[in-house]
Design an enzyme around this catalytic site. Sequence first.
Site, mmCIF file in Angstrom:
data_model
loop_
_atom_site.group_PDB
_atom_site.id
_atom_site.type_symbol
_atom_site.label_atom_id
_atom_site.label_comp_id
_atom_site.label_asym_id
_atom_site.label_seq_id
_atom_site.Cartn_x
_atom_site.Cartn_y
_atom_site.Cartn_z
ATOM 1 N N HIS A 299 0.903 -1.047 0.036
ATOM 2 C CA HIS A 299 0.057 -0.039 -0.008
ATOM 3 C C HIS A 299 0.970 1.136 0.102
ATOM 4 O O HIS A 299 2.105 1.134 0.119
ATOM 5 C CB HIS A 299 -1.002 -0.014 1.190
ATOM 6 N N HIS B 123 1.468 3.900 2.069
ATOM 7 C CA HIS B 123 1.995 4.711 3.261
ATOM 8 C C HIS B 123 3.354 4.461 3.004
ATOM 9 O O HIS B 123 4.118 3.540 2.584
ATOM 10 C CB HIS B 123 1.501 4.050 4.541
ATOM 11 N N GLU C 109 1.540 -8.169 9.438
ATOM 12 C CA GLU C 109 1.843 -7.134 10.048
ATOM 13 C C GLU C 109 1.325 -7.080 11.651
ATOM 14 O O GLU C 109 0.018 -7.766 11.447
ATOM 15 C CB GLU C 109 1.210 -5.791 9.528
ATOM 16 N N HIS D 275 -7.835 -1.606 5.589
ATOM 17 C CA HIS D 275 -6.448 -0.557 5.988
ATOM 18 C C HIS D 275 -6.659 0.842 5.344
ATOM 19 O O HIS D 275 -7.348 1.739 6.019
ATOM 20 C CB HIS D 275 -5.415 -1.240 5.819
ATOM 21 N N ASP E 74 5.823 4.181 5.178
ATOM 22 C CA ASP E 74 6.617 3.122 5.940
ATOM 23 C C ASP E 74 6.514 1.893 5.166
ATOM 24 O O ASP E 74 7.145 0.783 5.425
ATOM 25 C CB ASP E 74 6.222 2.970 7.260
ATOM 26 N N HIS E 75 5.837 1.730 3.879
ATOM 27 C CA HIS E 75 5.681 0.549 3.174
ATOM 28 C C HIS E 75 6.231 0.963 1.689
ATOM 29 O O HIS E 75 6.520 -0.030 0.929
ATOM 30 C CB HIS E 75 4.414 0.028 3.039
#
Length: 210
Positions: free
Chosen positions: A69, A71, A204, A158, A73-74
């Site tokens: 996705h 975000h 996760e 999410h 941090d990904h």
Amino acid sequence: MAIDCLVLGAGQEVGKSCAVVTINGKRIMFDCGMHMGYLDHRRYPDFSLISLSSSGGFDRVLDCVIITHFHLDHVGALPYFTEVCGYSGPIYMTYPTKALAPLMLEDYRKVMVERRGEEEQFTSEHIANCMKKVIAVDLKQTIQVDKDLQIRAYYAGHVIGAAMFYAKVGDATMVYTGDYNMTPDRHLGAAQIDRLSLDLLITEYAAYFS
């Protein structure tokens, strides 16, 4: 059947999600995120831990990169990995993630460079060139990466476009989730995935305290 997992980020912390899984000889990088709490080399996964062949760099040792996705941090380290480190192989993500990821990346770049005066890690051109390498996929669409490696995206909830990814090579199968949500709300439904028999599950985990 042979499976090996190399965790480059988010193993014991929140941020810079990145795991390289070798499954029956095929090597997949799941997510390529950044850590929002650091401004030095700890911001990115330690790509030097990926053993490289004498020539060809990351393209020779990775069969594909999969992003769950948009975000940071990904996905935050992806332009750095492709345009600075030199990976030019296939990158898979859903259509909404492909649409939103460059907006997130450019916004981050502007904040860090133009407002805070930090050293530029990647440029707007890097972001654009990186996204040209992306292959967008639909949910539950089976993708034949090559004759041996098959992947499929499942709805993760999410955020819009978030996906869990199934991978199969020969008799070995696995799922990597990234963030997912099992509680539906007004905007997004709960995560959905087929009943699968797996050899590896990487998921996760988030703990919330009141």
